[in-house]
Every structure is written in C-alpha cells, then in structure tokens.
Design a protein around this motif. Structure first.
Motif, PDB file in Angstrom:
ATOM      1  N   ALA A 165     -15.067  17.969 -12.249  1.00  0.00           N
ATOM      2  CA  ALA A 165     -16.241  18.006 -13.118  1.00  0.00           C
ATOM      3  C   ALA A 165     -16.613  16.571 -13.435  1.00  0.00           C
ATOM      4  N   VAL A 166     -17.774  16.158 -12.974  1.00  0.00           N
ATOM      5  CA  VAL A 166     -18.258  14.808 -13.254  1.00  0.00           C
ATOM      6  C   VAL A 166     -18.990  14.841 -14.584  1.00  0.00           C
ATOM      7  N   ALA A 191     -16.721   8.935 -16.510  1.00  0.00           N
ATOM      8  CA  ALA A 191     -15.476   9.704 -16.509  1.00  0.00           C
ATOM      9  C   ALA A 191     -15.686  11.012 -15.758  1.00  0.00           C
ATOM     10  N   PHE A 192     -14.595  11.557 -15.274  1.00  0.00           N
ATOM     11  CA  PHE A 192     -14.619  12.854 -14.602  1.00  0.00           C
ATOM     12  C   PHE A 192     -13.269  13.525 -14.820  1.00  0.00           C
ATOM     13  N   SER A 193     -13.229  14.819 -14.612  1.00  0.00           N
ATOM     14  CA  SER A 193     -11.987  15.568 -14.760  1.00  0.00           C
ATOM     15  C   SER A 193     -11.676  16.297 -13.470  1.00  0.00           C
ATOM     16  N   GLN A 204     -18.414   9.403  -6.463  1.00  0.00           N
ATOM     17  CA  GLN A 204     -19.257  10.436  -5.887  1.00  0.00           C
ATOM     18  C   GLN A 204     -18.507  11.761  -6.013  1.00  0.00           C
ATOM     19  N   PRO A 205     -19.217  12.875  -6.152  1.00  0.00           N
ATOM     20  CA  PRO A 205     -18.551  14.162  -6.310  1.00  0.00           C
ATOM     21  C   PRO A 205     -17.515  14.458  -5.228  1.00  0.00           C
ATOM     22  N   VAL A 206     -17.797  14.087  -3.973  1.00  0.00           N
ATOM     23  CA  VAL A 206     -16.857  14.384  -2.895  1.00  0.00           C
ATOM     24  C   VAL A 206     -15.550  13.611  -3.080  1.00  0.00           C
TER      25      VAL A 206
END
Length: 199
Positions: free
Chosen positions: A57-58, A64-66, A91-93
C-alpha cells in the motif's frame, strides 16, 4: 476447344483446393492458453502446504509505504500475518517486490517447508517464475527472494487478481507506524475471511 476449356476448369478447381489447403495450414493454430483467465478468488494450497499472499500500500501524499503478507493453510486458517511500514518513495512494482520478499522472510522465520507465494502484481510474479530479475530495476529484490526460496523444500509462485488478494490488500492498508504482526487476524478482517469461505 471444348476439351481445353474443360481441362482449364478442372485445373482451376484443383488449384483452388490446393490454395485453400495451403491457406488453412498457414493460419495460426488455436492457442488454448489465450482463453485462460487469471483466478479471481483465493484458492487454498494443497494439504500440508502454506500459501502466503502479499501486497503493498503506497501512502499517497507521503514518502512511505506498507508491505503486508498473510499465510494460510489448506483450510483457509490464518497461521501468521505481518505488516511493515517503510520510508521512501518507490514505484508500486518495487513495493510489490518488497512485499514478496517480506512473505519469503515470514516463511523462513516460521521454518515452513512447503510454501506458495501469491500476489496480484503480474510483472513481479513473472520475474519470480522466470527465476531471474537481472534486467529489472528492482531485480536485486527478486534475486534475494529467489536465493532465500532455495531454503524451502518447495516454493511456488502464482498470480491472482486483486479480488483474490483481498486479505493481503486490507492488511497493507492498516494504520501502521512501524510493524504489526500476529497469528490471529484482526477481528474486522476475520469477518471478511469467514464470509469468503462460506461463499
């Protein structure tokens, strides 16, 4: 003259048949894989196996991201889950690759032998299945996943659409300042799993 015309007609029919046969043989063969669709529902692993779903989860508007992962057995029972907050813009990937690594580390920490890693990011799953991440900008993460996966007696990778990765998705979106983990799911997520298993 009539006989010559008759011969030409026969030749034409023969030529047409030959042309049609050649045309048909040159067409692409049906590919049974083209009709296959990716699963949209979570499917339990085989008896004795453990499936670990992962997601990221961005956090919009933040750096920050989890990453989250959740392990379940053939009965769909949760064995362990973990959410980790990380700082940085990815990046999400790349986040998905880190979530896959978190899943491998969870399996290693629990000394599970027969595991299946499942996520909803097709590029990451393809790289893991191909056994190489050399050409990818997040390749180092893929390579670490693959290196650690050698410690298991069996380690498989599979793709599932977002709907089938719902639990990992929900976990990744839990409010988290550092690390959350446990063997039993939060109550609000237990209800989701119970409903899914009843359907």
């Amino acid at each position: 003259m009539k006989n010559e015309e008759a011969m030409k007609t026969e030749d034409l029919v023969s030529w047409c048949k030959s042309y049609l046969a050649n045309f048909r043989s040159a067409q692409l063969r049906p590919n049974p894989n083209l009709g296959q669709t990716h699963p949209t529902e979570w499917q339990p692993p085989e008896f004795g196996g453990i499936k670990i779903n992962f997601d990221v989860a961005v956090r919009q508007g933040t750096s920050a991201f989890s990453v989250a992962c959740v392990a379940r057995n053939h009965e769909g029972r949760c064995l362990a889950w973990k959410v980790k907050r990380c700082n940085g813009k990815l990046q999400p990937v790349e986040g998905e690759a880190l979530a896959a690594l978190q899943a491998v580390l969870l399996a290693k920490a629990n000394r599970w032998a027969d595991i299946s890693l499942e996520g909803d990011c097709l590029p990451v799953i393809k790289a893991l299945c191909a056994g190489s991440g050399e050409t990818l900008h997040y390749g180092a993460i893929i390579e670490e996943c693959l290196f650690l996966s050698q410690n298991f007696s069996s380690c498989k990778f599979s793709f599932v659409k977002w709907e089938g990765n719902h639990l990992a998705h929900k976990l990744a979106h839990l409010p988290c300042s550092d690390t959350l983990e446990g063997f039993e799911l939060p109550v609000n997520l237990v209800r989701i799993i119970t409903l899914k298993l009843k359907l």
